[in-house]
Design an enzyme around this catalytic site. Structure first.
Site, PDB file in Angstrom:
ATOM      1  N   CYS A 114      16.306 -25.410  65.608  1.00 34.28           N
ATOM      2  CA  CYS A 114      15.881 -26.470  66.622  1.00 34.28           C
ATOM      3  C   CYS A 114      14.806 -26.152  67.446  1.00 34.28           C
ATOM      4  O   CYS A 114      14.101 -26.984  68.150  1.00 34.28           O
ATOM      5  CB  CYS A 114      17.084 -26.832  67.352  1.00 34.28           C
ATOM      6  N   HIS A 250      14.471 -30.396  73.847  1.00 36.71           N
ATOM      7  CA  HIS A 250      14.871 -30.639  72.644  1.00 36.71           C
ATOM      8  C   HIS A 250      16.308 -31.281  73.021  1.00 36.71           C
ATOM      9  O   HIS A 250      16.959 -30.963  74.018  1.00 36.71           O
ATOM     10  CB  HIS A 250      15.322 -29.194  71.946  1.00 36.71           C
ATOM     11  N   ASN A 280      20.768 -35.075  67.959  1.00 37.26           N
ATOM     12  CA  ASN A 280      20.203 -33.931  67.907  1.00 37.26           C
ATOM     13  C   ASN A 280      19.616 -33.957  66.467  1.00 37.26           C
ATOM     14  O   ASN A 280      20.295 -33.543  65.401  1.00 37.26           O
ATOM     15  CB  ASN A 280      21.279 -32.579  67.894  1.00 37.26           C
TER      16      ASN A 280
HETATM   17  O1  UT7 Z   1      20.437 -27.609  68.758  1.00 42.04           O
HETATM   18  C1  UT7 Z   1      21.045 -26.302  68.672  1.00 42.04           C
HETATM   19  C2  UT7 Z   1      21.580 -25.956  69.821  1.00 42.04           C
HETATM   20  N1  UT7 Z   1      22.868 -26.620  69.971  1.00 42.04           N
HETATM   21  C3  UT7 Z   1      23.346 -26.617  71.131  1.00 42.04           C
HETATM   22  O2  UT7 Z   1      22.779 -26.526  72.241  1.00 42.04           O
HETATM   23  C4  UT7 Z   1      24.929 -27.145  71.397  1.00 42.04           C
HETATM   24  C5  UT7 Z   1      25.446 -26.627  72.185  1.00 42.04           C
HETATM   25  N2  UT7 Z   1      26.815 -26.845  72.636  1.00 42.04           N
HETATM   26  C6  UT7 Z   1      27.112 -28.121  72.917  1.00 42.04           C
HETATM   27  O3  UT7 Z   1      26.412 -28.993  73.337  1.00 42.04           O
HETATM   28  C7  UT7 Z   1      28.857 -28.269  73.178  1.00 42.04           C
HETATM   29  O4  UT7 Z   1      29.501 -26.756  73.272  1.00 42.04           O
HETATM   30  C8  UT7 Z   1      29.421 -29.288  72.289  1.00 42.04           C
HETATM   31  C9  UT7 Z   1      29.180 -30.637  72.573  1.00 42.04           C
HETATM   32  C10 UT7 Z   1      29.302 -28.752  70.777  1.00 42.04           C
HETATM   33  C11 UT7 Z   1      31.010 -29.053  72.595  1.00 42.04           C
HETATM   34  O5  UT7 Z   1      31.273 -29.385  73.683  1.00 42.04           O
HETATM   35  P1  UT7 Z   1      32.345 -28.644  74.562  1.00 42.04           P
HETATM   36  O6  UT7 Z   1      32.531 -29.180  76.268  1.00 42.04           O
HETATM   37  O7  UT7 Z   1      31.582 -26.962  74.837  1.00 42.04           O
HETATM   38  O8  UT7 Z   1      33.813 -28.397  73.852  1.00 42.04           O
HETATM   39  P2  UT7 Z   1      34.376 -27.097  73.393  1.00 42.04           P
HETATM   40  O9  UT7 Z   1      33.759 -26.688  72.115  1.00 42.04           O
HETATM   41  O10 UT7 Z   1      34.612 -26.231  74.340  1.00 42.04           O
HETATM   42  O11 UT7 Z   1      35.596 -27.817  72.695  1.00 42.04           O
HETATM   43  C12 UT7 Z   1      36.595 -28.593  73.735  1.00 42.04           C
HETATM   44  C13 UT7 Z   1      37.514 -29.439  72.948  1.00 42.04           C
HETATM   45  C14 UT7 Z   1      38.416 -28.377  71.993  1.00 42.04           C
HETATM   46  O12 UT7 Z   1      39.813 -28.779  72.059  1.00 42.04           O
HETATM   47  P3  UT7 Z   1      40.831 -27.641  72.727  1.00 42.04           P
HETATM   48  O13 UT7 Z   1      40.641 -26.322  72.051  1.00 42.04           O
HETATM   49  O14 UT7 Z   1      40.484 -27.837  74.194  1.00 42.04           O
HETATM   50  O15 UT7 Z   1      42.075 -28.459  72.585  1.00 42.04           O
HETATM   51  C15 UT7 Z   1      37.690 -28.902  70.673  1.00 42.04           C
HETATM   52  O16 UT7 Z   1      38.705 -28.772  69.609  1.00 42.04           O
HETATM   53  O17 UT7 Z   1      37.194 -30.265  72.543  1.00 42.04           O
HETATM   54  C16 UT7 Z   1      37.568 -30.469  71.080  1.00 42.04           C
HETATM   55  N3  UT7 Z   1      36.481 -30.862  69.994  1.00 42.04           N
HETATM   56  C17 UT7 Z   1      36.597 -32.469  69.981  1.00 42.04           C
HETATM   57  N4  UT7 Z   1      37.389 -33.427  70.412  1.00 42.04           N
HETATM   58  C18 UT7 Z   1      36.949 -34.543  69.990  1.00 42.04           C
HETATM   59  C19 UT7 Z   1      35.538 -30.351  69.474  1.00 42.04           C
HETATM   60  N5  UT7 Z   1      34.787 -31.362  68.873  1.00 42.04           N
HETATM   61  C20 UT7 Z   1      35.297 -32.629  69.046  1.00 42.04           C
HETATM   62  C21 UT7 Z   1      35.063 -33.970  68.881  1.00 42.04           C
HETATM   63  N6  UT7 Z   1      36.050 -34.712  69.302  1.00 42.04           N
HETATM   64  N7  UT7 Z   1      33.969 -34.193  68.189  1.00 42.04           N
END
Ligand code: UT7
Length: 323
Positions: A114, A250, A280
């Site tokens: 990225c 980005h 993205n």
């Molecule tokens: O471009 C390259 C660089 N990439 C990035 O910069 C991405 C950076 N990361 C992010 O943007 C975020 O971390 C995400 C959008 C990927 C995830 O958001 P988050 O607020 O960090 O959520 P999390 O990974 O901590 O997950 C929270 C909850 C989890 O459930 P529990 O364990 O709390 O029950 C996940 O299993 O959300 C759940 N979850 C989802 N729920 C519904 C993860 N993906 C999904 C989904 N739909 N698609």
């Protein structure tokens, strides 16, 4: 004689097919609400079965050449930033060169995921300002949908396909004035490979593999590292944050974008965001957003534009441009 790398034009291309959050909710356990709240994404474009990264790249390059009023054969350098090349070799840049009907000059790919467009722009700038090449196409192009695990809701909702391109020209300072790529800052910390990677490859599995990400850990790293890169690139260029007209980040996550903007005291109105309609698009997201800003009249000649990126590696970086 001092040479500068001036942006003569930019171009964008998005595949026709659109995948909405509702579409995804019928494929994996997710919801429009979760995706919008956590990322800012509503929909993304997905390449057709016959559409390759080089097709997207060539279409964006043609649009950039049109904007610059230039013919393909005036280009003597093509740098394509991509993580999703058509083939293991030759480079996607070589394939794009042929698709544009260009028969001379150099062409190669850059892989910094990225952050790829920042790495590619910085590289092309060096080739132009040393006088080795005269006019470059710098392209970010991805068919990221091809390396997604469509059963993994944590990653498949985040990415989309597309391409964006800049035409850069080496101009003497007297002609360029204040325009051109002013400064760039590139970094990598390979100890964090495990946070964001693809679980396949030529010499390891002889397969393409799928994107794997520890999203929340990448999120934390992103805000700190991107802010640091932005502060460094501004300070090293001898300008102040208050001089920046537009912030073209980005497009990984709206919360990251607004978080770093706030950290640097950039106003929300200065942020050019395309994430809601594109997701993205990895190396393509910065030139796609930049083009959106040019096309709707926000970015004007002479404006100071700050760009940044972060991705697998981890890699990260920023650059400052005078449009
Ligand atoms: O471009 C390259 C660089 N990439 C990035 O910069 C991405 C950076 N990361 C992010 O943007 C975020 O971390 C995400 C959008 C990927 C995830 O958001 P988050 O607020 O960090 O959520 P999390 O990974 O901590 O997950 C929270 C909850 C989890 O459930 P529990 O364990 O709390 O029950 C996940 O299993 O959300 C759940 N979850 C989802 N729920 C519904 C993860 N993906 C999904 C989904 N739909 N698609």
């Amino acid at each position: 004689m001092t040479l500068k790398a001036v942006i003569r034009g930019c171009g964008a291309f998005l595949p026709q097919k659109v995948l909405t959050n509702e579409d995804l909710a019928s494929m994996v356990d997710t919801s429009d609400e979760w995706i919008r709240e956590r990322t800012g994404i509503r929909e993304r474009h997905i390449a057709g079965e016959d559409e390759k990264t080089s097709d997207l790249a060539a279409a964006a390059a043609r649009a950039a050449l049109d904007a610059a009023g230039m013919a393909p054969n005036e280009i003597d350098l093509i740098v394509v930033a991509t993580t999703t090349p058509d083939l293991t070799f030759p480079s996607t840049a070589a394939i794009v060169q042929a698709k544009l009907g260009i028969e001379s000059g150099a062409a190669f790919d850059i892989q910094a995921v990225c952050t790829g467009f920042i790495y590619a722009l910085s590289t092309a700038e060096k080739f132009l300002t040393t006088g080795q090449h005269k006019r470059a196409l710098v392209i970010g192009a991805e068919t990221f949908s091809r390396i997604l695990d469509w059963d993994d809701r944590a990653t498949c909702v985040l990415f989309g396909d597309g391409a964006g391109a800049f035409v850069l020209e080496a101009q003497e300072e007297a002609e360029a004035g204040s325009r051109g790529v002013m400064n760039s800052y590139l970094r990598c910390d390979g100890r964090m490979v495990d946070l964001l990677y693809v679980d396949g490859g030529v010499s390891s599995t002889q397969s393409v593999g799928h994107v794997r990400m520890q999203g929340n850990r990448v999120f934390r790293e992103a805000v700190n590292r991107i802010s640091e890169a932005m502060q460094r690139v501004i300070a090293d260029a001898g300008v102040a944050v208050a001089d920046v007209d537009w912030f073209v980040p980005h497009q990984a996550n709206e919360r990251i974008i607004l978080g770093v903007a706030k950290k640097l005291d950039l106003r929300k109105e200065q942020v050019i965001s395309t994430i809601s309609g594109q997701g993205n698009t990895s190396a393509a997201s910065i030139p796609l957003a930049y083009c959106a800003g040019v096309d709707d009249g926000r970015i004007k000649q002479g404006d100071l534009v700050l760009i940044e990126g972060m991705g697998g590696g981890l890699t990260w970086g920023a650059a400052l441009l005078r449009a």
